[in-house]
Design a protein around this motif. Structure first.
Motif, PDB file in Angstrom:
ATOM      1  N   GLU A 253       0.861  -1.177   0.000  1.00  0.00           N
ATOM      2  CA  GLU A 253       0.000   0.000   0.000  1.00  0.00           C
ATOM      3  C   GLU A 253       0.898   1.228   0.000  1.00  0.00           C
ATOM      4  O   GLU A 253       1.894   1.279   0.732  1.00  0.00           O
ATOM      5  CB  GLU A 253      -0.897   0.005   1.245  1.00  0.00           C
ATOM      6  N   PHE A 254       0.551   2.226  -0.821  1.00  0.00           N
ATOM      7  CA  PHE A 254       1.354   3.436  -0.957  1.00  0.00           C
ATOM      8  C   PHE A 254       0.534   4.610  -0.435  1.00  0.00           C
ATOM      9  O   PHE A 254      -0.512   4.952  -0.998  1.00  0.00           O
ATOM     10  CB  PHE A 254       1.763   3.638  -2.413  1.00  0.00           C
ATOM     11  N   LYS A 260      -2.003   9.972   5.205  1.00  0.00           N
ATOM     12  CA  LYS A 260      -2.025   8.516   5.421  1.00  0.00           C
ATOM     13  C   LYS A 260      -3.049   7.809   4.519  1.00  0.00           C
ATOM     14  O   LYS A 260      -3.402   6.660   4.756  1.00  0.00           O
ATOM     15  CB  LYS A 260      -2.325   8.167   6.886  1.00  0.00           C
ATOM     16  N   LYS A 261      -3.506   8.503   3.481  1.00  0.00           N
ATOM     17  CA  LYS A 261      -4.437   7.909   2.533  1.00  0.00           C
ATOM     18  C   LYS A 261      -3.679   7.411   1.301  1.00  0.00           C
ATOM     19  O   LYS A 261      -2.583   7.888   0.991  1.00  0.00           O
ATOM     20  CB  LYS A 261      -5.486   8.929   2.103  1.00  0.00           C
ATOM     21  N   SER A 262      -4.285   6.458   0.577  1.00  0.00           N
ATOM     22  CA  SER A 262      -3.638   5.913  -0.618  1.00  0.00           C
ATOM     23  C   SER A 262      -3.373   7.011  -1.638  1.00  0.00           C
ATOM     24  O   SER A 262      -4.210   7.902  -1.855  1.00  0.00           O
ATOM     25  CB  SER A 262      -4.524   4.840  -1.249  1.00  0.00           C
ATOM     26  N   ILE A 263      -2.198   6.961  -2.263  1.00  0.00           N
ATOM     27  CA  ILE A 263      -1.883   7.934  -3.312  1.00  0.00           C
ATOM     28  C   ILE A 263      -2.565   7.573  -4.628  1.00  0.00           C
ATOM     29  O   ILE A 263      -2.584   8.362  -5.559  1.00  0.00           O
ATOM     30  CB  ILE A 263      -0.359   8.066  -3.535  1.00  0.00           C
ATOM     31  N   PHE A 264      -3.133   6.354  -4.681  1.00  0.00           N
ATOM     32  CA  PHE A 264      -3.763   5.893  -5.917  1.00  0.00           C
ATOM     33  C   PHE A 264      -5.278   6.055  -5.823  1.00  0.00           C
ATOM     34  O   PHE A 264      -6.039   5.090  -5.840  1.00  0.00           O
ATOM     35  CB  PHE A 264      -3.397   4.429  -6.191  1.00  0.00           C
ATOM     36  N   GLU A 265      -5.731   7.318  -5.725  1.00  0.00           N
ATOM     37  CA  GLU A 265      -7.164   7.567  -5.646  1.00  0.00           C
ATOM     38  C   GLU A 265      -7.820   7.269  -6.990  1.00  0.00           C
ATOM     39  O   GLU A 265      -7.164   7.227  -8.032  1.00  0.00           O
ATOM     40  CB  GLU A 265      -7.432   9.011  -5.224  1.00  0.00           C
TER      41      GLU A 265
END
Length: 542
Positions: A253-254, A260-265
């Motif tokens: 997970e990135f 602290k949220k995913s960079i892959f929105e």
């Protein structure tokens, strides 16, 4: 710097990674008197980089596999590799691996040779795969250096080369305690590594300076394919400059370091596909859908120096394939990190696909000047198959050693006057760091016309400012650090200009070269770019 010494030798090898060491051994086996110089310790450079768990050494499975391997290298290179060099390269890899075994260099073979994890980056099938173990390689190759009476010059920075009547006659080195070292020789081999010294973030040790390419260019050699390089993820924290294992992309997970949220929105990108594909190769390429992963990571690096946070999924923790387990075992042993530890990740320069242009005898076109390893270009193209950097050093290192020794046999040493010319620049280290920052911003993942032109304009300004702050050198007026840093600045300035000019000229995207304003590959640019006598131009088709 008032001390001095003189050395006479048949062959001078500059650089002590796998290419330089193999060149020195081969020249020694040809009964040449050989001197091996390194600006740091012997066994250095990317070949012995401490931030990775090992180096893959890839070759054809057998004689029948050679044609497919050649075709694949040329295909992955997207028209930017030299076919003759590739054929020479592939046909000598097995011989080179056999030579390592003869030298009793320990090579690790895969237990499950057919596993997908052992398919080299950008390749389509499993090949002959060996892991080169650093400690064992150093021990075995040290014995060969000693056996062949190689004169070792650690911690000597070669800062000038000399020629007389068109051929190489010697070089000038500097040593912190010994001062100037004048080396008279019959031939020179440049094996000093890639262009990592041009970039702020690099998965190289500091001895990879780009000085060798500059010295070659100053002597009249041509550089080729400078715009093509390997850029890949590495640790920003903890254990900075540790190589990230690309096989774990799909299991990770990135996260944005701040939110602290995913960079892959969700934005229409098929992230599952992109991450699965990204798990098959280490360096960035614009050829594949996986490029969107690198784009997103790099954008976060540009806005936040902490990069992105990586957290490993439970699926990986419960079941680690062989290649990945080897990586985490190494991390625990060498870095005291486990699969439970989060890391901060960034994009780094890793290796050059381009460099000094050579022929199949490792000759540069300058009499008595040869080159090998990552300092050279032509056997790779827009992208490079994984495991071929080590193979390149192994093969062309041996070829360069043989060629340089044979050339030296025909000649006598010529002791011409070595006029020391090192303009010392005030604050050279500060200018070097600014150039490295500029190259990171302009010549990494995203390349765009307006930014490249701004960088080139600033490079011109820096060049003028450094001229204005240059002091003529006396023999004992300056310290070792001042002389060394000023020489490196001169090289980085010239090569930064050549690199960015090549990036600007290639108005397309091809392999590792991505132009945000020209995202497609354009057949019109199916020619290599060369740098000769300070001029960047498209190569004339033969």
């Amino acid at each position: 710097m008032e001390k001095s010494r003189t050395i006479k030798t048949d062959v001078l090898v500059i650089g002590a990674g796998i290419a330089g060491v193999m060149a020195a051994i081969k020249a020694g086996e040809q009964k040449a008197d050989v001197t091996l110089a390194s600006c740091t310790k012997i066994f250095s450079g990317s070949s012995f980089y401490p931030g990775t768990w090992g180096f893959g050494l890839v070759g054809p499975e057998d004689k029948e596999d050679e044609k497919d391997f050649i075709d694949t290298i040329l295909n992955v290179g997207m028209g930017m590799a030299d076919k003759t060099l590739v054929e020479t390269f592939v046909s000598h890899i097995t011989e080179g691996i056999d030579k390592l075994r003869k030298y009793e260099v320990p090579l690790k073979e895969a237990e499950d040779k057919g596993a997908a994890e052992f398919i080299p980056c950008f390749d389509h099938k499993n090949r002959q795969w060996n892991g080169l173990l650093q400690a064992g390689a150093k021990e075995a190759l040290s014995k060969q250096l000693e056996k062949n009476h190689i004169n070792l010059l650690p911690d000597v920075e070669i800062v000038q080369c000399f020629k007389n009547k068109g051929r190489m006659t010697g070089a000038l080195g500097i040593h912190r305690e010994q001062g100037f070292i004048r080396i008279f020789c019959k031939s020179i081999i440049i094996a000093s590594g890639g262009l990592g010294g041009l970039f702020k973030y690099r998965l190289n040790t500091d001895d990879v300076t780009s000085m060798g390419q500059y010295l070659a260019m100053e002597m009249g050699a041509t550089l080729v394919n400078l715009e093509f390089m390997q850029m890949m993820p590495g640790y920003l924290n903890p254990c900075p400059k540790t190589v990230f294992n690309e096989k774990v992309f799909r299991y990770s997970e990135f996260l944005d370091c701040e939110t602290k949220k995913s960079i892959f929105e969700e934005d229409g990108t098929d992230w599952e596909r992109a991450l699965n594909e990204r798990s098959t190769h280490g360096p960035f390429t614009s050829r594949m859908y996986s490029k969107y992963v690198d784009f997103r990571i790099f954008r976060h690096c540009m806005k936040d120096e902490r990069g992105v946070t990586v957290h490993y999924k439970d699926a990986l923790k419960k079941n680690q394939p062989e290649f990945i387990k080897t990586y985490f075992d190494w991390l625990k042993e060498k870095k005291n990190l486990t699969i439970e530890d989060d890391i901060q990740l960034g994009i780094f320069y890793h290796a050059s696909n381009g460099g000094i242009m050579i022929d199949s005898d490792a000759a540069t076109g300058v009499e008595g000047l040869f080159a090998c390893g990552e300092a050279t270009g032509g056997m790779h193209g827009a992208d490079r198959i994984g495991g071929l950097s080590t193979a390149n050093g192994l093969v062309f290192g041996s070829i360069a050693g043989r060629s340089a020794a044979e050339y030296a046999k025909k000649l006598d040493i010529v002791e011409t006057e070595m006029e020391i010319d090192i303009p010392v620049v005030k604050d050279a280290a500060r200018w070097i760091e600014r150039l490295r920052q500029l190259n990171f911003e302009t010549a990494m993942i995203f390349r765009q016309d307006d930014q490249i032109r701004k960088t080139l304009a600033e490079i011109e300004e820096i060049e003028q400012k450094t001229k204005d702050s240059t002091t003529s050198m006396g023999t004992d007026e300056f310290s070792y650090e001042e002389l060394k840093t000023s020489c490196r600045l001169r090289a980085i300035l010239a090569l930064s200009k050549g690199l960015n000019q090549a990036v600007l000229m290639r108005k397309e995207s091809r392999g590792s070269h991505y132009r945000a304003d020209y995202p497609e590959t354009d057949p019109e640019y199916g020619k290599r770019i060369v740098l000769h006598n300070g001029q960047t131009e498209f190569e004339i088709q033969k």
